[in-house]
Design a protein around this motif. Structure first.
Motif, PDB file in Angstrom:
ATOM      1  N   VAL A 132      13.756   2.704   0.063  1.00 47.85           N
ATOM      2  CA  VAL A 132      13.727   3.854  -0.852  1.00 47.85           C
ATOM      3  C   VAL A 132      13.260   5.117  -0.142  1.00 47.85           C
ATOM      4  N   GLY A 133      13.112   5.062   1.197  1.00 47.51           N
ATOM      5  CA  GLY A 133      12.757   6.245   1.973  1.00 47.51           C
ATOM      6  C   GLY A 133      11.272   6.494   2.109  1.00 47.51           C
ATOM      7  N   ALA A 134      10.436   5.470   1.922  1.00 47.29           N
ATOM      8  CA  ALA A 134       8.987   5.658   2.031  1.00 47.29           C
ATOM      9  C   ALA A 134       8.581   5.863   3.488  1.00 47.29           C
ATOM     10  N   SER A 135       7.512   6.610   3.681  1.00 46.25           N
ATOM     11  CA  SER A 135       6.983   6.858   5.028  1.00 46.25           C
ATOM     12  C   SER A 135       6.356   5.575   5.580  1.00 46.25           C
ATOM     13  N   PRO A 136       6.143   5.484   6.910  1.00 48.17           N
ATOM     14  CA  PRO A 136       5.539   4.274   7.490  1.00 48.17           C
ATOM     15  C   PRO A 136       4.187   3.914   6.864  1.00 48.17           C
ATOM     16  N   VAL A 137       3.394   4.934   6.531  1.00 49.34           N
ATOM     17  CA  VAL A 137       2.093   4.646   5.923  1.00 49.34           C
ATOM     18  C   VAL A 137       2.266   4.006   4.554  1.00 49.34           C
ATOM     19  N   LEU A 138       3.207   4.538   3.768  1.00 47.24           N
ATOM     20  CA  LEU A 138       3.440   3.974   2.438  1.00 47.24           C
ATOM     21  C   LEU A 138       4.077   2.597   2.514  1.00 47.24           C
ATOM     22  N   VAL A 139       4.871   2.362   3.567  1.00 53.96           N
ATOM     23  CA  VAL A 139       5.444   1.027   3.749  1.00 53.96           C
ATOM     24  C   VAL A 139       4.333  -0.008   3.921  1.00 53.96           C
ATOM     25  N   GLN A 140       3.339   0.348   4.733  1.00 54.43           N
ATOM     26  CA  GLN A 140       2.220  -0.567   4.926  1.00 54.43           C
ATOM     27  C   GLN A 140       1.385  -0.690   3.657  1.00 54.43           C
ATOM     28  N   ARG A 141       1.248   0.426   2.957  1.00 50.64           N
ATOM     29  CA  ARG A 141       0.400   0.436   1.759  1.00 50.64           C
ATOM     30  C   ARG A 141       0.991  -0.425   0.652  1.00 50.64           C
ATOM     31  N   TYR A 142       2.317  -0.283   0.385  1.00 52.24           N
ATOM     32  CA  TYR A 142       2.915  -0.989  -0.744  1.00 52.24           C
ATOM     33  C   TYR A 142       3.732  -2.217  -0.340  1.00 52.24           C
ATOM     34  N   GLY A 143       4.096  -2.316   0.930  1.00 50.68           N
ATOM     35  CA  GLY A 143       4.904  -3.448   1.357  1.00 50.68           C
ATOM     36  C   GLY A 143       4.108  -4.544   2.055  1.00 50.68           C
ATOM     37  N   VAL A 144       2.950  -4.188   2.626  1.00 49.30           N
ATOM     38  CA  VAL A 144       2.176  -5.153   3.396  1.00 49.30           C
ATOM     39  C   VAL A 144       0.836  -5.455   2.730  1.00 49.30           C
ATOM     40  N   ALA A 145       0.108  -4.387   2.364  1.00 50.36           N
ATOM     41  CA  ALA A 145      -1.255  -4.570   1.852  1.00 50.36           C
ATOM     42  C   ALA A 145      -1.335  -5.506   0.646  1.00 50.36           C
ATOM     43  N   PRO A 146      -0.455  -5.414  -0.356  1.00 46.42           N
ATOM     44  CA  PRO A 146      -0.578  -6.340  -1.503  1.00 46.42           C
ATOM     45  C   PRO A 146      -0.444  -7.801  -1.112  1.00 46.42           C
ATOM     46  N   GLN A 147       0.278  -8.084  -0.020  1.00 50.26           N
ATOM     47  CA  GLN A 147       0.446  -9.474   0.408  1.00 50.26           C
ATOM     48  C   GLN A 147      -0.793 -10.019   1.133  1.00 50.26           C
ATOM     49  N   VAL A 148      -1.438  -9.156   1.908  1.00 54.98           N
ATOM     50  CA  VAL A 148      -2.479  -9.656   2.813  1.00 54.98           C
ATOM     51  C   VAL A 148      -3.906  -9.382   2.343  1.00 54.98           C
ATOM     52  N   MET A 149      -4.107  -8.391   1.486  1.00 56.09           N
ATOM     53  CA  MET A 149      -5.477  -8.030   1.132  1.00 56.09           C
ATOM     54  C   MET A 149      -6.261  -9.167   0.466  1.00 56.09           C
ATOM     55  N   PRO A 150      -5.659  -9.939  -0.452  1.00 55.49           N
ATOM     56  CA  PRO A 150      -6.428 -11.074  -0.996  1.00 55.49           C
ATOM     57  C   PRO A 150      -6.853 -12.066   0.082  1.00 55.49           C
ATOM     58  N   VAL A 151      -5.981 -12.308   1.068  1.00 57.48           N
ATOM     59  CA  VAL A 151      -6.336 -13.226   2.158  1.00 57.48           C
ATOM     60  C   VAL A 151      -7.432 -12.613   3.024  1.00 57.48           C
ATOM     61  N   PHE A 152      -7.304 -11.308   3.317  1.00 61.15           N
ATOM     62  CA  PHE A 152      -8.319 -10.626   4.122  1.00 61.15           C
ATOM     63  C   PHE A 152      -9.689 -10.697   3.454  1.00 61.15           C
ATOM     64  N   LEU A 153      -9.730 -10.388   2.162  1.00 62.94           N
ATOM     65  CA  LEU A 153     -11.001 -10.417   1.445  1.00 62.94           C
ATOM     66  C   LEU A 153     -11.564 -11.834   1.367  1.00 62.94           C
TER      67      LEU A 153
END
Length: 445
Positions: A350-371
């Motif tokens: 959808v044209g998101a910037s690299p930062v937003l890609v990490q924020r919405y494409g990666v963080a929701p998957q890994v943050m529960p595991v990280f915590l």
């Protein structure tokens, strides 16, 4: 039940040859594993000389130390001068400066010491009569040494000029020229709340409660409740204030060290993950940095930082921070490398910037595991902080090591070990509950 014919059995066998005609190696595998385990245990038993170690162990001393965890002994001494006998006490007796317990009775020149159901002794300047569970032993006290009369019973021993009578848990008696040393043992921890210098010492709990609630002020400048708390906190024998302060230091060391490690490992893990940062040099440099930090044990880091910063919690925090940065960084980077790329590609499409890609494409998957991993390391570091504290990195570990090093204060050791167990149990349950909620929330999404 229907019986199968020979033809049917043969037909089934031909359809499943892997079940009925297994290779010899597969059939023998459980036996080989069992044999290998037995051989390995036998080798370890021989190589480490376990049998010799067990046979040469000082189990009697271990029993004495274990007994001191839940009981205490009082050590009066009967001293003879001419025809007179006098009871003296150690300088720092749990009974205070002028103890007069009911189990020590002096009648002129004769002194009786009661050991409860185990027996008693009656001593004067000439002889000591020892009674132990119906058996009696008379020991003459002479300038040249103690001389038992008759055959020694099984509970008494003679060494040079000294006779020792063992009353089991109740204590022991050592009869020597000009004196008799006694050890009388009792269950419990003496003076746990108030030491002999406190105005509340020796009073029953009901009387102490009455003084705190409605009694006249003992010290005009403070209430009785404040005075009682001050006496407990500054108890000279148990040092509750220092122990609890050191325990809080241990908890803070574990929390701050883990928190800083999580903050530093998080961005570095994005650099180390090949699918997030497709740069071979950055990946390898970051991963080797993680390897360096975690290859040095936390105890070694604690020794290093103790020399650098001096003894104290800063050395402990630094040791936990360095070790966990390496371990969490490795765990985080491997988690990132195993994410589902579909979610990241969808955000990028959808044209998101690299930062937003990490924020919405990666963080929701890994943050529960990280915590979840950070919580687990926080719980684990609560235990580890005790160990590194013993080498000077602050916290209750140092206090525990000091108590153990004296080799005579095992009740205080038991007190601190019990506190550590309670803290670890509480934090383990908190960590498990938080991790469970995180993972359930992640599964719900």
């Amino acid at each position: 039940m229907t019986l199968l014919s020979a033809a049917q059995l043969s037909e089934i066998e031909s359809r499943h040859p892997d079940v009925f005609h297994r290779p010899l190696l597969k059939r023998s595998l459980p036996l080989l594993i069992l044999l290998g385990t037995v051989l390995y245990v036998a080798y370890c038993w021989w190589f480490f000389s376990i049998g010799t170690v067990i046979a040469g162990g000082q189990w009697e001393r271990a029993e004495i130390y274990a007994r001191q965890w839940y009981s205490y002994d009082l050590r009066p001494t009967i001293r003879f001068s001419g025809d007179e006998a006098k009871v003296t006490w150690p300088r720092f007796s749990p009974l205070g400066d002028n103890p007069k317990p009911d189990w020590v009775v002096q009648d002129g020149a004769r002194i009786t010491v009661d050991f409860g159901s185990a027996g008693r002794i009656v001593a004067d300047a000439k002889q000591v009569e020892v009674e132990h569970r119906g058996e009696k032993l008379t020991v003459l006290v002479e300038p040249t040494g103690a001389r038992p009369q008759g055959e020694l019973p099984s509970w008494a021993t003679l060494r040079e000029d000294e006779v020792k009578a063992d009353f089991g848990f109740a204590g022991e008696v050592r009869i020597m020229p000009e004196r008799v040393s006694l050890s009388r043992r009792f269950l419990g921890w003496p003076n746990f709340l108030f030491d002999p210098h406190s105005p509340f010492w020796g009073k029953p709990l009901s009387e102490v409660a009455g003084l705190i609630v409605s009694g006249e002020r003992i010290k005009p400048e403070m209430s009785n409740a404040a005075l009682a708390f001050d006496n407990i906190w500054n108890n000279s024998q148990w040092q509750h204030g220092d122990v609890w302060t050191k325990l809080l230091q241990t908890i803070v060391m574990a929390f701050v060290g883990t928190l800083f490690a999580s903050f530093v490992a998080l961005p570095l893990a994005f650099l180390a993950a090949r699918n997030i940062t497709p740069n071979f040099f950055a990946n390898q440099l970051t991963k080797r940095f993680f390897d360096f930090l975690r290859s040095v044990d936390m105890l070694i880091w604690a020794l290093f930082f103790t020399r650098a910063f001096g003894p104290g919690p800063l050395a402990g925090i630094s040791a936990i921070f360095f070790t966990d940065t390496g371990t969490l960084g490795k765990v985080y980077s491997e988690t990132l490398e195993n994410i589902d790329d579909k979610q990241r590609e969808g955000v990028r499409s959808v044209g998101a910037s690299p930062v937003l890609v990490q924020r919405y494409g990666v963080a929701p998957q890994v943050m529960p595991v990280f915590l979840s991993q950070a919580l687990y390391f926080w719980e684990s570091n609560t235990r580890s902080a005790t160990i590194i504290g013993a080498v000077g990195a602050g916290g209750i570990g140092l206090k525990l090591w000091e108590a153990m090093r004296t080799n005579s204060n095992w009740s205080n050791v038991a007190y601190m070990v019990l506190l550590i167990l309670i803290v670890v149990f509480i934090f383990d349950n908190i960590s498990n509950a938080l991790r469970r909620r995180l993972m359930e929330g992640s599964a719900g999404r």
